[in-house]
Design an enzyme around this catalytic site. Structure first.
Site, PDB file in Angstrom:
ATOM      1  N   HIS A  23       0.819  -1.215   0.000  1.00 29.63           N
ATOM      2  CA  HIS A  23       0.000   0.000   0.000  1.00 29.63           C
ATOM      3  C   HIS A  23       0.854   1.267   0.000  1.00 29.63           C
ATOM      4  CE1 HIS A  23       0.281  -0.114   4.551  1.00 29.63           C
ATOM      5  NE2 HIS A  23       0.380   1.186   4.352  1.00 29.63           N
ATOM      6  N   ASP A  29       0.250  -7.566   1.446  1.00 28.54           N
ATOM      7  CA  ASP A  29       0.626  -6.161   1.618  1.00 28.54           C
ATOM      8  C   ASP A  29       2.143  -5.982   1.701  1.00 28.54           C
ATOM      9  OD1 ASP A  29       0.461  -3.460   1.769  1.00 28.54           O
ATOM     10  OD2 ASP A  29      -0.673  -3.370   3.643  1.00 28.54           O
ATOM     11  N   SER A  47       4.527   2.972   7.738  1.00 31.85           N
ATOM     12  CA  SER A  47       4.305   1.755   6.970  1.00 31.85           C
ATOM     13  C   SER A  47       5.511   1.405   6.115  1.00 31.85           C
ATOM     14  CB  SER A  47       3.084   1.908   6.063  1.00 31.85           C
ATOM     15  OG  SER A  47       1.903   1.795   6.800  1.00 31.85           O
TER      16      SER A  47
END
Length: 365
Positions: free
Chosen positions: A103, A134, A217
């Site tokens: 992402h 992911d 992230s």
């Protein structure tokens, strides 16, 4: 406002996906009563002095440990700048491969990468993205001198209570470090699709109290041995607070899965062996008469797939997988995330007005 602050403010809306978790109500209070005697015995004074002397030494030792880990690992953490987003990554090898979240890269193919410790930005290109877990790998177009790959630890050795540091670029603040513990292991978490999320359901995640904010992230969750034990990916939200952040609840993809996916992408350009169980169906959530989720309807059972081979077909409604109640597509994905291809499980389903069971040997996603 200078340019760096402006950049920070405009980059905060993406790239750390958030999930909604029901949080238990209630407040815990602790009374500090130990050592509250008004007139302690004279013999207690030397013991208290010894403890007081030892406390700063222990704190200094822990501080030294933190600083050693930061010196060892932070040079392996990078900031990834796409055209519309900002995230983090971890240097995977000396060839310039960097692992991050799917992402974070989104639909982008090219990026600018800057070391957390500073320096000039280096161009990078996408090798491959694997949204189902992911994870993604990008590669620097030129490898700068002194590039330092991170050391990835053993996910099986991660334990609750273990001290960890999260390193990345939260809110665009490159080279930031937060501290916490491993709150739990083996969590299965589903990511939303809004705001650029992949919708992935990921098993065996590491839960941590280390702060994970937008921009973290794809960075590094690190133990005190200077080993990356996970890739910070999700931060929880509290639905009772309108979806705002639930402090101290974050999740990281375990290092073992990171290595599995990254090694395949680097070798083959894609993931060839996911290690993730599947029923080999296309399904949708169905509602009961009270408009509550009541199961997963099989829209298509892939010929030769796990479900079809066990006798399931389009129109069947799956209500249970082994001991897990199945009410939604998400609950089915979460149940499968904790299993492996080749596992044999009992699937309970409804066909017409009849409830049936089938023994299914799970396939691979």
């Amino acid at each position: 406002m200078d340019a760096s602050h402006a950049r920070t403010r405009t980059r905060t809306r993406t790239r750390t996906r958030r999930i909604a978790l029901p949080l238990a109500a209630g407040v815990c209070a602790a009374a500090l009563t130990a050592g509250c005697s008004a007139e302690p015995a004279p013999s207690a004074a030397p013991e208290r002095s010894t403890a007081q002397a030892a406390a700063p030494l222990a704190a200094n030792d822990l501080q030294d440990d933190y600083q050693t880990v930061i010196r060892n690992v932070l040079p392996s953490v990078v900031q990834i700048d796409a055209s519309q987003s900002l995230g983090s990554g971890v240097v995977y090898d000396e060839r310039g491969h960097i692992v991050t979240n799917a992402h974070v890269v989104g639909r982008e193919k090219t990026f600018k990468v800057t070391a957390a410790t500073g320096g000039q930005a280096v161009a990078a290109r996408l090798v491959s993205s694997y949204p189902e877990q992911d994870l993604a790998v990008i590669r620097l177009e030129s490898v700068p001198d002194g590039l330092k790959p991170a050391r990835f630890g053993d996910s099986a050795a991660v334990e609750m209570g273990q001290i960890v540091l999260a390193m990345g670029s939260p809110l665009g603040l490159s080279g930031s470090v937060t501290q916490g513990i491993v709150s739990a292991t083996g969590r299965t978490v589903s990511e939303g699709r809004t705001g650029g999320g992949t919708g992935a359901t990921i098993g065996n995640m590491v839960q941590t109290s280390a702060a994970i904010n937008p921009g973290n992230s794809g960075g590094a969750l690190v133990d005190l041995d200077s080993e990356v034990i996970g890739i910070p990916t999700l931060a929880a939200t509290d639905p009772e607070l309108g979806g705002s952040a639930a402090p101290g609840i974050g999740f990281a993809i375990p290092a073992s899965m990171v290595r599995t996916v990254a090694d395949q992408i680097i070798k083959d350009g894609k993931v060839t062996d996911s290690g993730r169980a599947a029923l080999d169906i296309t399904g949708r959530t169905v509602l009961d008469d009270e408009y509550e989720p009541a199961g997963v309807a099989v829209v298509e059972a892939e010929a030769g797939g796990a479900a079809a081979d066990a006798g399931l077909r389009a129109g069947d409604v799956i209500t249970r997988l082994a001991d897990d109640d199945i009410t939604t597509i998400t609950s089915l994905a979460e149940s499968l995330a904790g299993r492996a291809p080749g596992d044999r499980v009992t699937v309970t389903y409804v066909r017409g007005a009849e409830t049936r069971k089938a023994e299914v040997t799970l396939g691979e996603m």
